[in-house]
Design an enzyme around this catalytic site. Structure first.
Site, PDB file in Angstrom:
ATOM      1  N   GLY A 124      10.986  -2.881   5.459  1.00  0.00           N
ATOM      2  CA  GLY A 124      10.221  -4.131   5.430  1.00  0.00           C
ATOM      3  C   GLY A 124       9.783  -4.469   4.011  1.00  0.00           C
ATOM      4  N   HIS A 125       9.347  -3.446   3.275  1.00  0.00           N
ATOM      5  CA  HIS A 125       8.958  -3.664   1.873  1.00  0.00           C
ATOM      6  C   HIS A 125      10.186  -3.983   1.016  1.00  0.00           C
ATOM      7  CE1 HIS A 125       5.707  -0.841   3.377  1.00  0.00           C
ATOM      8  NE2 HIS A 125       4.976  -1.840   2.914  1.00  0.00           N
ATOM      9  N   LYS A 140       5.254 -10.147   9.197  1.00  0.00           N
ATOM     10  CA  LYS A 140       4.714  -9.150  10.135  1.00  0.00           C
ATOM     11  C   LYS A 140       3.191  -9.240  10.195  1.00  0.00           C
ATOM     12  CE  LYS A 140       3.857  -4.629  11.398  1.00  0.00           C
ATOM     13  NZ  LYS A 140       2.680  -4.233  10.660  1.00  0.00           N
ATOM     14  N   GLN A 166      -2.718 -12.235   7.824  1.00  0.00           N
ATOM     15  CA  GLN A 166      -2.893 -11.981   6.391  1.00  0.00           C
ATOM     16  C   GLN A 166      -2.174 -13.046   5.563  1.00  0.00           C
ATOM     17  OE1 GLN A 166      -2.526  -7.932   4.551  1.00  0.00           O
ATOM     18  NE2 GLN A 166      -0.510  -8.661   3.991  1.00  0.00           N
ATOM     19  N   MET A 199       0.833  -1.204   0.000  1.00  0.00           N
ATOM     20  CA  MET A 199       0.000   0.000   0.000  1.00  0.00           C
ATOM     21  C   MET A 199       0.869   1.256   0.000  1.00  0.00           C
ATOM     22  SD  MET A 199      -3.443  -0.808   2.038  1.00  0.00           S
ATOM     23  CE  MET A 199      -2.837  -0.495   3.690  1.00  0.00           C
ATOM     24  N   GLY A 200       2.143   1.113  -0.371  1.00  0.00           N
ATOM     25  CA  GLY A 200       3.003   2.294  -0.431  1.00  0.00           C
ATOM     26  C   GLY A 200       3.484   2.717   0.944  1.00  0.00           C
ATOM     27  N   GLN A 258     -10.219  -2.559   2.308  1.00  0.00           N
ATOM     28  CA  GLN A 258      -9.681  -3.219   3.505  1.00  0.00           C
ATOM     29  C   GLN A 258      -9.624  -2.279   4.708  1.00  0.00           C
ATOM     30  OE1 GLN A 258      -5.854  -4.118   1.404  1.00  0.00           O
ATOM     31  NE2 GLN A 258      -4.951  -3.770   3.403  1.00  0.00           N
ATOM     32  N   SER A 307       4.236   1.207   8.060  1.00  0.00           N
ATOM     33  CA  SER A 307       3.890   2.534   7.529  1.00  0.00           C
ATOM     34  C   SER A 307       3.178   3.349   8.595  1.00  0.00           C
ATOM     35  CB  SER A 307       2.993   2.385   6.303  1.00  0.00           C
ATOM     36  OG  SER A 307       3.602   1.534   5.364  1.00  0.00           O
ATOM     37  N   ARG A 308       2.495   2.681   9.525  1.00  0.00           N
ATOM     38  CA  ARG A 308       1.718   3.398  10.541  1.00  0.00           C
ATOM     39  C   ARG A 308       2.589   3.884  11.704  1.00  0.00           C
ATOM     40  NH1 ARG A 308      -2.446  -0.481   8.758  1.00  0.00           N
ATOM     41  NH2 ARG A 308      -4.250   0.725   8.086  1.00  0.00           N
TER      42      ARG A 308
HETATM   43  P1  AMP Z   1       1.535  -2.884   3.545  1.00  0.00           P
HETATM   44  O1  AMP Z   1       2.091  -1.884   2.580  1.00  0.00           O
HETATM   45  O2  AMP Z   1       1.627  -2.457   4.973  1.00  0.00           O
HETATM   46  O3  AMP Z   1       0.180  -3.372   3.143  1.00  0.00           O
HETATM   47  O4  AMP Z   1       2.500  -4.144   3.469  1.00  0.00           O
HETATM   48  C1  AMP Z   1       2.827  -4.720   2.237  1.00  0.00           C
HETATM   49  C2  AMP Z   1       3.613  -5.974   2.474  1.00  0.00           C
HETATM   50  O5  AMP Z   1       4.806  -5.655   3.189  1.00  0.00           O
HETATM   51  C3  AMP Z   1       2.860  -7.018   3.306  1.00  0.00           C
HETATM   52  O6  AMP Z   1       3.144  -8.307   2.796  1.00  0.00           O
HETATM   53  C4  AMP Z   1       3.461  -6.821   4.676  1.00  0.00           C
HETATM   54  O7  AMP Z   1       3.384  -7.981   5.488  1.00  0.00           O
HETATM   55  C5  AMP Z   1       4.896  -6.491   4.320  1.00  0.00           C
HETATM   56  N1  AMP Z   1       5.534  -5.795   5.445  1.00  0.00           N
HETATM   57  C6  AMP Z   1       5.109  -4.674   6.072  1.00  0.00           C
HETATM   58  N2  AMP Z   1       5.924  -4.360   7.103  1.00  0.00           N
HETATM   59  C7  AMP Z   1       6.887  -5.309   7.127  1.00  0.00           C
HETATM   60  C8  AMP Z   1       8.021  -5.557   7.972  1.00  0.00           C
HETATM   61  N3  AMP Z   1       8.327  -4.759   8.987  1.00  0.00           N
HETATM   62  N4  AMP Z   1       8.797  -6.632   7.700  1.00  0.00           N
HETATM   63  C9  AMP Z   1       8.501  -7.462   6.676  1.00  0.00           C
HETATM   64  N5  AMP Z   1       7.436  -7.283   5.838  1.00  0.00           N
HETATM   65  C10 AMP Z   1       6.645  -6.228   6.072  1.00  0.00           C
END
Ligand code: AMP
Length: 284
Positions: free
Chosen positions: A36-37, A149, A153, A30-31, A61, A186-187
């Site tokens: 992590g991304h 994380k 999901q 989601m940007g 979502q 991101s939060r």
């Molecule tokens: P999001 O942009 O938050 O929807 O996350 C997109 C992807 O990045 C999802 O598969 C998350 O599980 C993964 N993700 C987010 N934060 C982390 C993190 N700290 N470590 C590993 N993967 C992450």
């Protein structure tokens, strides 16, 4: 690195890579990208994939009371980050291309969505499963990369992929953390300095729970009390759940005699944070 916004352009770019003999990997996001991304993108690269990153803040979502409107969006920074991590293609669809105004189809993964975040985020996992199914059909990847994380999901996507026979390997990537253990999210940018310091308690609580399981604590209630104690000691009191669940089914475990998932969701200041950790009993 190419950037595409329209579905026909996406299909053409992926078809070109496939013709060139590359396996296709996708990392849906989601940007507001962070390290992590990056880890998902780098894992796809290491696997030799033509690496597609999707960036879409998916409205379905978010429940009505949640943070869709204020969710951080920074396209230029995200594109720089994707390029630096080695993405080949970034797909940035418009809302109108992802959801026709009269769309009525939803993918629901029952049972696994009933616990942990499910009751606190009505409709969330239906939104996730539906958009991920759609992205899978648009990109048609060989592999898809998701973070551990978001363990619930990940379990839901694995089950959906199995139940619907998507010919896609789901790759789970370890959680990337800040030096004090806070899972990158991101939060996290919603946190004030004081809340940021308190937020590290989630990781400490999980470590304490994991250590108790490793030392032979078999009662989930005992582990939950230990985790809750660590959170309270850091003045983290607005706890949605601190749970011990089966890693695949996401159902509560009462007596721990096999590896389990410890999971926490708590509100710290303006942010709702989630984190989790595997725990293994001594003789498992
Ligand atoms: P999001 O942009 O938050 O929807 O996350 C997109 C992807 O990045 C999802 O598969 C998350 O599980 C993964 N993700 C987010 N934060 C982390 C993190 N700290 N470590 C590993 N993967 C992450």
């Amino acid at each position: 690195m190419d950037t595409v916004r329209r579905i026909p352009e996406l299909r053409a770019a992926v078809a070109g890579a496939r013709r060139a003999g590359r396996p296709i990997g996708v990392a849906p996001t989601m940007g507001a990208l962070h390290a992590g991304h990056d880890a998902l993108i780098e894992a796809a690269r290491r696997d030799g994939c033509f690496t597609v990153v999707t960036i879409f803040v998916n409205p379905t979502q978010f429940a009505p009371h949640e943070d869709f409107d204020r969710y951080p969006r920074d396209e230029p920074a995200d594109l720089r980050r994707c390029a630096a991590a080695g993405a080949d293609l970034v797909f940035l669809p418009a809302l109108a291309d992802m959801y026709r105004p009269d769309a009525v189809t939803t993918v629901r993964v029952a049972k696994l969505a009933d616990h942990l975040c499910g009751p606190f985020r009505p409709g969330h996992f239906d939104g996730v499963a539906t958009i991920v199914a759609k992205l899978f059909l648009l990109v048609q990847p060989d592999r898809a990369y998701f973070g551990e994380k978001d363990a619930q999901q990940l379990a839901i996507i694995r089950r959906m992929t199995r139940d619907l026979d998507f010919p896609i390997e789901i790759v789970g990537c370890p959680t990337v953390r800040e030096p004090d253990g806070l899972a990158m999210s991101s939060r996290n940018r919603y946190l004030s300095a004081a809340d940021r310091a308190r937020a590290a308690a989630l990781h400490r609580a999980l470590c304490a729970g994991r250590d108790a399981v490793a030392a032979g604590e078999q009662a989930a209630d005992g582990v939950i009390a230990i985790m809750t104690g660590v959170l309270h000691a850091a003045d983290v009191r607005d706890i949605d759940y601190a749970s011990v669940v089966d890693p695949e089914t996401i159902q509560n475990v009462d007596v721990i005699c096999a590896p389990v998932l410890l999971a926490i969701a708590a509100r710290v200041g303006a942010a709702r944070l989630i984190d989790n950790m595997r725990a293994t009993p001594p003789r498992a």
